[in-house]
Scaffold this active site. Structure first.
Site, PDB file in Angstrom:
ATOM      1  N   ASP A   1       0.870  -1.163   0.000  1.00 40.16           N
ATOM      2  CA  ASP A   1       0.000   0.000   0.000  1.00 40.16           C
ATOM      3  C   ASP A   1       0.917   1.226   0.000  1.00 40.16           C
ATOM      4  O   ASP A   1       2.117   1.146   0.291  1.00 40.16           O
ATOM      5  CB  ASP A   1      -0.942  -0.011   1.209  1.00 40.16           C
TER       6      ASP A   1
HETATM    7  C1  GLC Z   1      -4.161   4.319  -0.342  1.00 40.78           C
HETATM    8  C2  GLC Z   1      -5.090   3.185   0.004  1.00 40.78           C
HETATM    9  C3  GLC Z   1      -5.141   2.100  -1.032  1.00 40.78           C
HETATM   10  C4  GLC Z   1      -4.955   2.702  -2.410  1.00 40.78           C
HETATM   11  C5  GLC Z   1      -3.557   3.272  -2.488  1.00 40.78           C
HETATM   12  C6  GLC Z   1      -3.314   3.966  -3.834  1.00 40.78           C
HETATM   13  O1  GLC Z   1      -3.432   4.711   0.788  1.00 40.78           O
HETATM   14  O2  GLC Z   1      -4.888   2.561   1.272  1.00 40.78           O
HETATM   15  O3  GLC Z   1      -6.409   1.441  -0.896  1.00 40.78           O
HETATM   16  O4  GLC Z   1      -5.133   1.697  -3.407  1.00 40.78           O
HETATM   17  O5  GLC Z   1      -3.269   4.165  -1.435  1.00 40.78           O
HETATM   18  O6  GLC Z   1      -4.126   5.078  -3.942  1.00 40.78           O
END
Ligand code: GLC
Length: 735
Positions: free
Chosen positions: A293
């Site tokens: 993430d």
């Molecule tokens: C965010 C979210 C995740 C998302 C990623 C890219 O922090 O936790 O669900 O896909 O970053 O935006």
């Protein structure tokens, strides 16, 4: 003769070597689409330097705008060998310019993969996932995901960071909006539907994208509903609550997963070798890749398991996270860790192969660029709007309908009141990608179109979403007093749910509740429409209202769907995918809890202990009569076939779609099991007066067995019960 043959065969071998090396120069194996993907992966890997391998494992964002200098600045910063970018733009032009750098400026011409959060639609925004689950229509959700994939891929996105399948039981956590509710099986079914919709049968299809199961794992157990915090998950709960959707998604062929932020009982998901390597790679044999993430690797420092970015890179990579999303950990330290022998080259190679494999399966080597088409060829196609409308209709949940207040009938003056009556933005919900407010049909407009000229609508805002300004109450009360019926549109702002959107209470702001009490004075039937990204605390509003509809955040077709339901053109069929607590204080409260030691005691002293609206609650304009459950046998042995049937009759005057939920109970087992567990559901159209039979084909290991803390399934002899609503039948499993 023999001599000539020998010369001939030497000549042949020599010539074919010349031809081969010529071909090899012209088209190496990895560039040959006729070659098997695994051969292409191996060939390409064999040609890569250590630095090129490391760059494949990094993802950066491409910025939020696409003006020319941004491209220059981006390209200077980002090497042409970069593996992936997050693509925020909604047209293929910028993507193609950046991709051209990768294809033409890098030594091996490895295409980048462009990812983005396409969670519930790209431009054709349909309901949030929590609402989709209330439709109990996975086929429809698959179609909606196929629309999202088509719009995304044609706009330059190859990979969506979706579906989010975090089982969640705490509505204070804003991200309950993004998953499919409190039940493991429900999340598993909609996970598979989403993966099929996104990926189709062949990801190289120019209208399909790679899926990404997230957030692996247990993010929904965030303590206190606060985002990014600790999650206490026992090995038993890991398996009987959280793993099922991921196992189903991997089996369905999901190309990627995203490792989670949360600390899982002391080991964050992004540094958790048990879930990422032992289970995902070694037991489930997943051959795609895991992306972290955003920032989840470097956050291992704040979680106290890494002293610096280098240690964070080592922990995440050796645990099984292949790609670094926006951490600057792998690009800075992975090569060094390999040179120091802390990361085996074989592990690095495996990671790179996984990324390359997904890129080959997406067809990116043959088609690295996205055809540059006009928006109207990509977005809001008529068939797409129909799917979004139907999914919105089937997601709405009729919670209460006293004295058949709904559907509207005969009223000529209708007051449409509240902060959401003419709202657009807030009805898109969180993670609305390229959703455009101009595309949203408001509740007011939908009613105006639906009800036509023979109904006079009046409008009053009544109050803002929050604050304490009651200055518009009088105008609203006046409109209500002059009407035959009041439709009051209340709920949450778009950014009150989603990421980093935890709330200490799931009640609506007091000003909204005060408005309901004020309008009650008009003495007219009061219909509450509730838009939210989470279950709400409605115990004070329930007695004041004659009807209540949870509309969630239905997306661009809100007005059409809501008007269809209120007018009776559409018979509501939604049922809750997440419990509505009586009050925030009940949280966590969910249907499949384990049995209490004392069911007759242990209740709250100050509020009821049962929720206001249970999982799978949802009313209809017709009434369905259920027969008793019929079993193919009531005493069975392992290996026996077992099926159940129940006949449902639409005893009303209106066609409707009814979902039958099949639960099982195992009252005595080696471990304590939930009071009941959903194991199957099916939705059917029942015309007025029609009777249809719903059938549940049991797989004993899948449906009756329990899973232990190692993920092993156990089927024990003894009594089981199969239940549908209040119907119940006992099954004895004998040795
Ligand atoms: C965010 C979210 C995740 C998302 C990623 C890219 O922090 O936790 O669900 O896909 O970053 O935006």
């Amino acid at each position: 003769m023999r001599k000539y043959k020998a010369i001939y065969s030497v000549l042949f071998v020599f010539l074919s070597m010349v031809v081969f090396s010529q071909n090899e120069k012209e088209s190496p194996v990895y560039k040959n689409p006729k070659q098997d993907i695994e051969k292409r992966v191996d060939d390409l890997l064999s040609r890569m330097t250590l630095e090129e391998k490391v760059y494949q494992l990094n993802q950066y964002t491409l910025g939020r705008n696409d003006n020319k200098n941004n491209i220059e600045e981006v390209l200077k910063q980002k090497p042409a060998e970069l593996g992936s970018v997050i693509y925020f733009n909604n047209d293929p032009k910028l993507r193609n310019e950046v991709q051209r750098q990768a294809m033409e400026k890098s030594r091996l011409g490895i295409p980048m993969i462009f990812g983005y959060d396409v969670i519930h639609g790209y431009r054709t925004v349909y309901p949030i996932s929590l609402a989709q689950a209330c439709s109990w229509n996975p086929e429809l959700v698959e179609q909606a995901c196929a629309v999202a994939a088509q719009e995304a891929r044609m706009s330059g996105v190859d990979w969506t960071f979706s579906p989010m399948i975090d089982v969640a039981r705490d509505g204070r956590w804003g991200r309950v909006a993004e998953g499919y509710g409190e039940d493991p099986y429900t999340n598993a079914v909609f996970c598979v539907a989403s993966v099929k919709g996104y990926q189709g049968k062949d990801m190289s299809d120019p209208k399909k994208v790679a899926a990404c199961l997230k957030h692996y794992i247990g993010y929904g157990a965030s303590e206190g509903g606060r985002d990014y915090v600790y999650t206490e998950i026992s090995a038993q709960s890991l398996w009987d609550t959280y793993m099922l959707p991921y196992e189903a998604g991997v089996k369905a062929g999901a190309a990627t997963l995203m490792s989670s932020f949360n600390d899982i009982s002391g080991t964050p998901g992004t540094a958790n070798a048990y879930i990422l390597r032992d289970i995902l790679k070694n037991r489930w044999k997943h051959d795609g890749f895991v992306v972290s993430d955003w920032g989840a690797i470097q956050q291992l420092r704040s979680q106290g398991v890494a002293g610096d970015k280098k240690e964070a890179a080592l922990k995440a990579f050796t645990a099984g996270v292949e790609m670094d999303m926006m951490n600057n950990c792998y690009d800075m330290h992975l090569a060094e860790l390999v040179k120091e022998g802390k990361v085996p080259m074989s592990m690095l190679d495996d990671a790179v192969k996984r990324v390359l494999r997904v890129k080959f399966r997406l067809g990116l080597f043959e088609n690295p660029y996205t055809p540059e088409t006009d928006e109207k060829e990509r977005f809001l196609l008529p068939a797409s709007l129909k799917i979004a409308e139907q999914l919105a209709e089937e997601s709405l949940v009729l919670l209460k309908n006293e004295n058949n207040t709904l559907p509207l009938s005969g009223q000529t003056k209708i007051a449409v009141i509240g902060p959401l009556a003419k709202s657009r933005w807030h009805l898109l919900g969180s993670w609305a990608a390229h959703g455009n407010t101009d595309d949203v049909i408001t509740i007011y407009d939908g009613l105006e179109t639906e009800l036509g000229n023979n109904v006079q609508l009046s409008y009053a805002e009544g109050c803002a979403f929050d604050g304490n300004d009651t200055s518009k109450f009088a105008e609203a009360l006046d409109a209500a007093t002059k009407s035959d019926v009041v439709i009051l549109c209340l709920g949450e702002k778009k950014d009150w749910s989603g990421e980093n959107a935890s709330r200490s209470t799931i009640a609506l702001p007091k000003i909204q509740e005060d408005l309901v009490m004020e309008l009650k004075k008009a003495g007219k039937p009061l219909i509450l429409l509730l838009s939210s990204g989470r279950p709400l605390e409605l115990n004070r509003l329930e007695p004041l209202s004659d009807a209540m509809v949870a509309i969630w955040q239905p997306g661009i077709m809100t007005g059409k769907a809501v008007a269809g339901i209120l007018s009776g053109r559409v018979n509501p069929s939604g049922k809750l995918s997440m419990t509505f607590p009586y009050a925030t204080g009940q949280i966590p409260v969910y249907y499949n809890a384990r049995q209490s030691a004392r069911t007759h005691q242990g209740n709250y002293q100050d509020i009821p202990t049962i929720p206001l609206y249970e999982f799978a609650h949802g009313l209809s304009y017709t009434n369905y009569v259920y027969s008793d459950i019929k079993a193919s046998a009531t005493t069975i042995k392992r290996g026996d076939k077992l099926s159940f049937e129940i006949a449902v009759t639409n005893a009303g005057k209106m066609d409707g779609k009814e979902t039958v939920h099949w639960f099982i109970t195992d009252p005595v087992s080696t471990i304590s099991r939930p009071v009941k567990e959903l194991k199957y559901f099916e939705k059917k159209l029942l015309k007025a007066g029609e009777t249809r039979v719903y059938r549940f084909e049991v797989d004993l290991m899948r449906d009756f067995a329990f899973v232990d803390s190692t993920g092993k399934r156990f089927l024990e002899s003894g009594d089981y019960y199969v239940m549908v609503k209040d119907k119940k039948i006992k099954i004895e499993l004998v040795d």
